[in-house]
Design a protein around this motif. Sequence first.
Motif, PDB file in Angstrom:
ATOM      1  N   UNK A 159      -6.054  14.041 -44.932  1.00 36.13           N
ATOM      2  CA  UNK A 159      -5.415  14.438 -43.682  1.00 36.13           C
ATOM      3  C   UNK A 159      -5.625  13.379 -42.606  1.00 36.13           C
ATOM      4  N   UNK A 160      -4.565  13.032 -41.902  1.00 36.05           N
ATOM      5  CA  UNK A 160      -4.668  12.067 -40.808  1.00 36.05           C
ATOM      6  C   UNK A 160      -5.541  12.645 -39.703  1.00 36.05           C
ATOM      7  N   UNK A 161      -6.518  11.865 -39.253  1.00 36.00           N
ATOM      8  CA  UNK A 161      -7.467  12.358 -38.263  1.00 36.00           C
ATOM      9  C   UNK A 161      -8.182  11.192 -37.595  1.00 36.00           C
ATOM     10  N   UNK A 162      -8.747  11.471 -36.429  1.00 38.53           N
ATOM     11  CA  UNK A 162      -9.583  10.514 -35.718  1.00 38.53           C
ATOM     12  C   UNK A 162     -10.986  11.104 -35.644  1.00 38.53           C
ATOM     13  N   UNK A 163     -11.991  10.308 -35.972  1.00 41.05           N
ATOM     14  CA  UNK A 163     -13.377  10.752 -35.913  1.00 41.05           C
ATOM     15  C   UNK A 163     -14.047  10.072 -34.726  1.00 41.05           C
ATOM     16  N   UNK A 164     -14.677  10.871 -33.855  1.00 39.55           N
ATOM     17  CA  UNK A 164     -15.296  10.318 -32.647  1.00 39.55           C
ATOM     18  C   UNK A 164     -16.697  10.906 -32.484  1.00 39.55           C
ATOM     19  N   UNK A 165     -17.705  10.043 -32.471  1.00 39.61           N
ATOM     20  CA  UNK A 165     -19.088  10.498 -32.394  1.00 39.61           C
ATOM     21  C   UNK A 165     -19.658  10.479 -30.992  1.00 39.61           C
ATOM     22  N   UNK A 166     -20.749  11.224 -30.827  1.00 43.64           N
ATOM     23  CA  UNK A 166     -21.441  11.328 -29.533  1.00 43.64           C
ATOM     24  C   UNK A 166     -22.689  10.462 -29.473  1.00 43.64           C
ATOM     25  N   UNK A 167     -22.826   9.513 -30.395  1.00 46.30           N
ATOM     26  CA  UNK A 167     -23.988   8.634 -30.380  1.00 46.30           C
ATOM     27  C   UNK A 167     -24.142   7.953 -29.017  1.00 46.30           C
ATOM     28  N   UNK A 168     -25.403   7.817 -28.590  1.00 39.46           N
ATOM     29  CA  UNK A 168     -25.675   7.126 -27.331  1.00 39.46           C
ATOM     30  C   UNK A 168     -25.587   7.994 -26.098  1.00 39.46           C
ATOM     31  N   UNK A 169     -25.406   9.295 -26.259  1.00 39.29           N
ATOM     32  CA  UNK A 169     -25.294  10.199 -25.120  1.00 39.29           C
ATOM     33  C   UNK A 169     -26.505  11.128 -25.040  1.00 39.29           C
ATOM     34  N   UNK A 170     -26.661  11.749 -23.874  1.00 39.41           N
ATOM     35  CA  UNK A 170     -27.694  12.781 -23.713  1.00 39.41           C
ATOM     36  C   UNK A 170     -27.438  13.932 -24.679  1.00 39.41           C
ATOM     37  N   UNK A 171     -26.174  14.300 -24.856  1.00 35.42           N
ATOM     38  CA  UNK A 171     -25.828  15.371 -25.781  1.00 35.42           C
ATOM     39  C   UNK A 171     -26.373  15.062 -27.178  1.00 35.42           C
ATOM     40  N   UNK A 172     -26.144  13.863 -27.632  1.00 34.20           N
ATOM     41  CA  UNK A 172     -26.618  13.450 -28.962  1.00 34.20           C
ATOM     42  C   UNK A 172     -28.139  13.554 -29.052  1.00 34.20           C
ATOM     43  N   UNK A 173     -28.833  13.059 -28.044  1.00 32.13           N
ATOM     44  CA  UNK A 173     -30.293  13.064 -28.080  1.00 32.13           C
ATOM     45  C   UNK A 173     -30.855  14.479 -28.112  1.00 32.13           C
ATOM     46  N   UNK A 174     -30.231  15.388 -27.364  1.00 31.97           N
ATOM     47  CA  UNK A 174     -30.717  16.776 -27.331  1.00 31.97           C
ATOM     48  C   UNK A 174     -30.474  17.470 -28.660  1.00 31.97           C
ATOM     49  N   UNK A 175     -29.248  17.369 -29.165  1.00 30.98           N
ATOM     50  CA  UNK A 175     -28.881  18.197 -30.318  1.00 30.98           C
ATOM     51  C   UNK A 175     -29.162  17.537 -31.669  1.00 30.98           C
ATOM     52  N   UNK A 176     -29.873  16.426 -31.622  1.00 28.40           N
ATOM     53  CA  UNK A 176     -30.499  15.904 -32.847  1.00 28.40           C
ATOM     54  C   UNK A 176     -32.015  16.025 -32.732  1.00 28.40           C
ATOM     55  N   UNK A 177     -32.468  16.785 -31.729  1.00 27.08           N
ATOM     56  CA  UNK A 177     -33.892  17.040 -31.499  1.00 27.08           C
ATOM     57  C   UNK A 177     -34.687  15.767 -31.217  1.00 27.08           C
ATOM     58  N   UNK A 178     -34.042  14.798 -30.563  1.00 25.45           N
ATOM     59  CA  UNK A 178     -34.753  13.567 -30.211  1.00 25.45           C
ATOM     60  C   UNK A 178     -35.438  13.667 -28.853  1.00 25.45           C
ATOM     61  N   UNK A 179     -34.941  14.535 -27.977  1.00 30.41           N
ATOM     62  CA  UNK A 179     -35.583  14.778 -26.679  1.00 30.41           C
ATOM     63  C   UNK A 179     -35.650  16.279 -26.458  1.00 30.41           C
ATOM     64  N   UNK A 180     -36.597  16.707 -25.637  1.00 33.84           N
ATOM     65  CA  UNK A 180     -36.747  18.142 -25.358  1.00 33.84           C
ATOM     66  C   UNK A 180     -36.089  18.553 -24.052  1.00 33.84           C
ATOM     67  N   UNK A 181     -35.871  17.591 -23.151  1.00 34.38           N
ATOM     68  CA  UNK A 181     -35.251  17.913 -21.856  1.00 34.38           C
ATOM     69  C   UNK A 181     -33.750  18.105 -22.046  1.00 34.38           C
ATOM     70  N   UNK A 182     -33.236  19.215 -21.527  1.00 35.66           N
ATOM     71  CA  UNK A 182     -31.809  19.513 -21.655  1.00 35.66           C
ATOM     72  C   UNK A 182     -31.180  19.632 -20.279  1.00 35.66           C
ATOM     73  N   UNK A 183     -30.191  18.808 -20.014  1.00 37.49           N
ATOM     74  CA  UNK A 183     -29.439  18.833 -18.763  1.00 37.49           C
ATOM     75  C   UNK A 183     -28.018  19.269 -19.109  1.00 37.49           C
ATOM     76  N   UNK A 184     -27.708  20.522 -18.819  1.00 37.84           N
ATOM     77  CA  UNK A 184     -26.398  21.051 -19.216  1.00 37.84           C
ATOM     78  C   UNK A 184     -25.261  20.323 -18.517  1.00 37.84           C
ATOM     79  N   UNK A 185     -25.443  19.981 -17.253  1.00 37.77           N
ATOM     80  CA  UNK A 185     -24.385  19.273 -16.534  1.00 37.77           C
ATOM     81  C   UNK A 185     -24.125  17.914 -17.157  1.00 37.77           C
TER      82      UNK A 185
END
Length: 275
Positions: A159-185
């Motif tokens: 299937x034709x698709x585009x894959x886009x990752x969140x590497x390098x973001x705060x989101x990535x660090x939080x949800x890969x358990x790399x940091x404990x501080x979570x800033x929702x904004x």
Amino acid sequence: MSGWRNCPLAFDLNLDGRRNEAMTAPLGILMLNTKFPRIPGDIGNPESFSFPVRKKAVENANPDSVVFHNSPALLEPFLAAAEELEREGVRAITTSCGFLAMYQKELAARVHIPVFTSSLLQVNMVSSLLPANQCVGIMTISANKLGERHFQGVGIAETKKVIWGLEGTHFYDVFTDRVSRFDRQQATRDMISQAQAMVREHPEVGAIIFECTNMPPYAGAVSQALGLPVYDILTLANYVMSGVFRSAYVDGHPGTSPGTGSVSPREATTVRSCI
């Protein structure tokens, strides 16, 4: 492959879509062991659903083993946990990580109830809604790790698709358990900015699917910012469970019968069954 059993339902959804408190057969969720917060909209928060859920953590399953190592040793623990959920009475099973698309076929074959391991199961359907010159953009926790094994698992390799990752973001660090501080904004800003970057680079993207089950809390913000439809594990869960919890129509009203406000046991037996 096991077929879905004939399974008369003994409960119903209310007319307004809210859950009937008498429901005893929920959605089962195979959970990774994680440290990050589970805010409303996240698959790990029961408030994300309009129906009951039953969670079961899978031993040794965590972001590192599932996302970054795709450990084949995890298959049997996931199969065993799915069987346990089925014995406990759940009516469908999902997971807390879209990367478990790699186990879709094996899990579906092991139990006798619907299994949807990943939001990526929506890719082909959403693609069919778009014009030929557009495609689905998949936002994932890690574009580097999402690949053919996952695509083959849910039948979207071609299937034709585009894959886009969140590497390098705060989101990535939080949800890969790399940091404990979570800033929702900041997580919200990350999701919007990365979605905008994806569409700038790939203007052919006509709809977005979130692979990650931690992304649904930001779906509204992303959709409003880009003016595009956004699908995720919650849209898929609602779709699947709306089929499991079908209402019987009596006198033109779902789930009601004259004088009682509920479907009679005889009606429930004859009308609510799955093939």
